[in-house]
Write a protein that holds these residues in place. Structure first.
Motif, PDB file in Angstrom:
ATOM      1  N   PHE A  21       0.804  -1.225   0.000  1.00 41.71           N
ATOM      2  CA  PHE A  21       0.000   0.000   0.000  1.00 41.71           C
ATOM      3  C   PHE A  21       0.831   1.265   0.000  1.00 41.71           C
ATOM      4  N   ASN A  22       2.137   1.158   0.289  1.00 45.30           N
ATOM      5  CA  ASN A  22       3.006   2.308   0.042  1.00 45.30           C
ATOM      6  C   ASN A  22       2.876   2.746  -1.414  1.00 45.30           C
ATOM      7  N   GLY A  23       2.876   1.779  -2.321  1.00 52.83           N
ATOM      8  CA  GLY A  23       2.731   2.093  -3.737  1.00 52.83           C
ATOM      9  C   GLY A  23       1.301   2.383  -4.134  1.00 52.83           C
ATOM     10  N   ILE A  24       0.377   1.540  -3.688  1.00 49.98           N
ATOM     11  CA  ILE A  24      -1.033   1.695  -4.074  1.00 49.98           C
ATOM     12  C   ILE A  24      -1.576   3.048  -3.621  1.00 49.98           C
ATOM     13  N   ASP A  25      -1.425   3.351  -2.334  1.00 43.16           N
ATOM     14  CA  ASP A  25      -1.989   4.600  -1.801  1.00 43.16           C
ATOM     15  C   ASP A  25      -1.408   5.827  -2.478  1.00 43.16           C
ATOM     16  N   ALA A  26      -0.106   5.774  -2.787  1.00 46.39           N
ATOM     17  CA  ALA A  26       0.547   6.935  -3.389  1.00 46.39           C
ATOM     18  C   ALA A  26      -0.053   7.276  -4.751  1.00 46.39           C
ATOM     19  N   ILE A  51     -10.137   2.100  -0.512  1.00 50.79           N
ATOM     20  CA  ILE A  51      -9.290   1.055  -1.081  1.00 50.79           C
ATOM     21  C   ILE A  51      -8.627   0.244   0.034  1.00 50.79           C
ATOM     22  N   GLU A  52      -8.076   0.942   1.025  1.00 47.83           N
ATOM     23  CA  GLU A  52      -7.428   0.274   2.148  1.00 47.83           C
ATOM     24  C   GLU A  52      -8.407  -0.653   2.879  1.00 47.83           C
ATOM     25  N   GLN A 108      -7.730   0.316 -16.645  1.00 48.20           N
ATOM     26  CA  GLN A 108      -6.303   0.579 -16.845  1.00 48.20           C
ATOM     27  C   GLN A 108      -5.672   1.145 -15.576  1.00 48.20           C
ATOM     28  N   LEU A 109      -6.411   2.015 -14.882  1.00 46.59           N
ATOM     29  CA  LEU A 109      -5.887   2.579 -13.640  1.00 46.59           C
ATOM     30  C   LEU A 109      -5.730   1.489 -12.581  1.00 46.59           C
ATOM     31  N   MET A 110      -6.652   0.537 -12.523  1.00 44.76           N
ATOM     32  CA  MET A 110      -6.500  -0.608 -11.619  1.00 44.76           C
ATOM     33  C   MET A 110      -5.172  -1.312 -11.866  1.00 44.76           C
ATOM     34  N   GLN A 111      -4.825  -1.493 -13.137  1.00 41.87           N
ATOM     35  CA  GLN A 111      -3.603  -2.200 -13.486  1.00 41.87           C
ATOM     36  C   GLN A 111      -2.358  -1.390 -13.119  1.00 41.87           C
ATOM     37  N   ILE A 112      -2.412  -0.093 -13.338  1.00 42.69           N
ATOM     38  CA  ILE A 112      -1.291   0.789 -12.999  1.00 42.69           C
ATOM     39  C   ILE A 112      -1.060   0.799 -11.490  1.00 42.69           C
ATOM     40  N   VAL A 113      -2.135   0.947 -10.735  1.00 43.96           N
ATOM     41  CA  VAL A 113      -2.040   1.009  -9.275  1.00 43.96           C
ATOM     42  C   VAL A 113      -1.511  -0.314  -8.720  1.00 43.96           C
TER      43      VAL A 113
END
Length: 434
Positions: free
Chosen positions: A279-284, A296-297, A360-365
């Motif tokens: 989630f460091n990456g996801i949340d950012a 999301i969390e 696409q944003l789901m995949q990027i995140v």
């Protein structure tokens, strides 16, 4: 004891600040800090985002380059205060770009809404009239769902469940697809429109007899979206992992990495920190794009505990010297509506990402989450997490200790090959200042 404040929201910003300083006995200079971080041109946009605004809170807006996702190269915006996160994401992205990149697959995009109600009838009997109920709820929401249906979304299904340990308390769990919208307002509007018609249907239908009337308790979307699911994987020959292996051989590194992941699968204490690295990456990225990182969390953490024990969101396989690392996580995201279209930096983030669809944003995140977690686990099983983390944190420590530019230059040189901690940096500066 201070008196209660009435009408605070109706005060001007200046009067709010003045009252705050007086009530909390704060230094008048604090008002200058609040003023400093107001936007000189677009403050009106920020004023409409929240309530009782007295200033803005700035966080760094960073870029992690070289994310190769399904053969498309991205530069990913990240909003986070921890410098090591962006550095780890960038390093991992560059490594995996040379080794096939991130492979992603959207499993489904279903989202959930709940109508909770009391009723002493047989909940199973509602299944026998499900076709009628589906027709009812689609008809009653036709005017709300028209545009969403044109974009491929709308109401998909309904099921009825009894709430565990609560007598005569049930839910209508309605499945939605919301296209490129996160869909919270859409779902809630549909639910509140459906509820009175559904209760009336239950109370009047001849096959649904009961002693008391069905009565709505509440209508609300659920942020638990286990069917709005994305899978993201990286894979390579074990020998290609050598750049991350440190003093270990590639196969030793891969085995240590696998053991670390399996610990996170089986130990909740480790799993929480392991998933935090994801989630460091996801949340950012979620924050950079104006999406709801709290939702999301909450949904993903529930998904991590779906077995009854909190566990890792990642799995790992090493077969025939082939390393495969996979993240599976629910991500209910939107690319239209909300802050995505109003916050100037969220709009900029979407432009940087080439205006992705929600899928696409789901995949990027997901790729950002997997990249950060890979980097964190790799550090843990080689040099340890503190060496790289604190090295990148050195600038923050120096700023906190009010180091001059000369002191910063000397400190960066001194700590080039030395483990950094706050106390060690403080001692170094004290020596310089003698």
């Amino acid at each position: 004891m201070h008196s209660l404040i009435k009408g605070f929201s109706r005060l001007s910003r200046e009067d709010k600040v003045a009252l705050l300083l007086e009530q909390q006995e704060l230094a008048p200079q604090l008002a200058e800090s609040f003023q400093e971080f107001l936007h000189p041109v677009k403050q009106h946009l920020f004023n409409d985002i929240s309530e009782n605004i007295i200033s803005n809170y700035y966080l760094p807006f960073s870029i992690a380059p070289n994310f190769l996702i399904n053969d498309h190269l991205y530069m990913i915006p990240m909003v986070i205060e921890e410098s090591s996160v962006v550095a780890a994401a960038s390093k991992a992205a560059g490594f995996w770009a040379k080794n096939g990149g991130f492979s992603t697959r959207v499993i489904d995009t279903l989202k959930n809404g709940q109508i909770h109600f009391t009723w002493n009838g047989n909940i199973q009997s509602l299944a026998s009239v499900k076709h009628e109920i589906l027709e009812l709820i689609t008809t009653t929401t036709d005017h709300i769902t028209q545009k969403m249906r044109e974009r491929g979304g709308g109401i998909v299904d309904i099921e009825f469940k009894t709430i565990a340990n609560m007598l005569n308390t049930h839910q209508a769990l309605i499945k939605f697809k919301t296209a490129d919208s996160m869909g919270a307002n859409f779902i809630n509007t549909c639910l509140e429109t459906i509820a009175p018609h559904l209760m009336d249907f239950i109370n009047k239908h001849p096959q649904l007899k009961s002693e008391d009337k069905a009565t709505t308790i509440m209508c609300i979307l659920s942020n638990y979206t286990p069917q709005c699911l994305i899978e993201c994987s990286v894979r390579c020959d074990v020998e290609q992992l050598k750049p991350y292996a440190g003093n270990y051989s590639a196969i030793e590194f891969a085995d240590r990495f696998k053991t670390a992941v399996e610990i996170a699968v089986n130990d909740p204490y480790r799993a929480v920190t392991h998933n935090k690295g994801i989630f460091n990456g996801i949340d950012a990225v979620v924050l950079a794009t104006g999406n709801d990182f709290r939702a999301i969390e909450a949904g993903a953490q529930a998904y991590a505990a779906q077995s009854g024990t909190y566990s890792s969101l990642t799995t790992i396989e090493i077969n025939d010297k082939q390393f495969t690392y996979t993240l599976k996580v629910p991500l209910a995201l939107g690319t239209v509506g909300g802050l995505t279209n109003t916050h100037p930096m969220a709009k900029a983030a979407m432009q940087i990402l080439q205006q992705p669809t929600a899928e696409q944003l789901m995949q990027i995140v997901a790729a950002a989450g997997l990249a950060n977690n890979f980097g964190a686990v790799a550090s843990l099983v080689t040099s340890g997490i503190q060496k790289g983390h604190m090295k990148l944190h050195l600038s923050n420590v120096l700023n906190a200790l009010e180091a001059t530019e000369t002191e910063k230059t000397l400190a960066l040189k001194h700590f080039k090959d030395t483990v950094v901690s706050y106390s060690v940096v403080e001692q170094f500066l004290n020596q310089l200042r003698k």
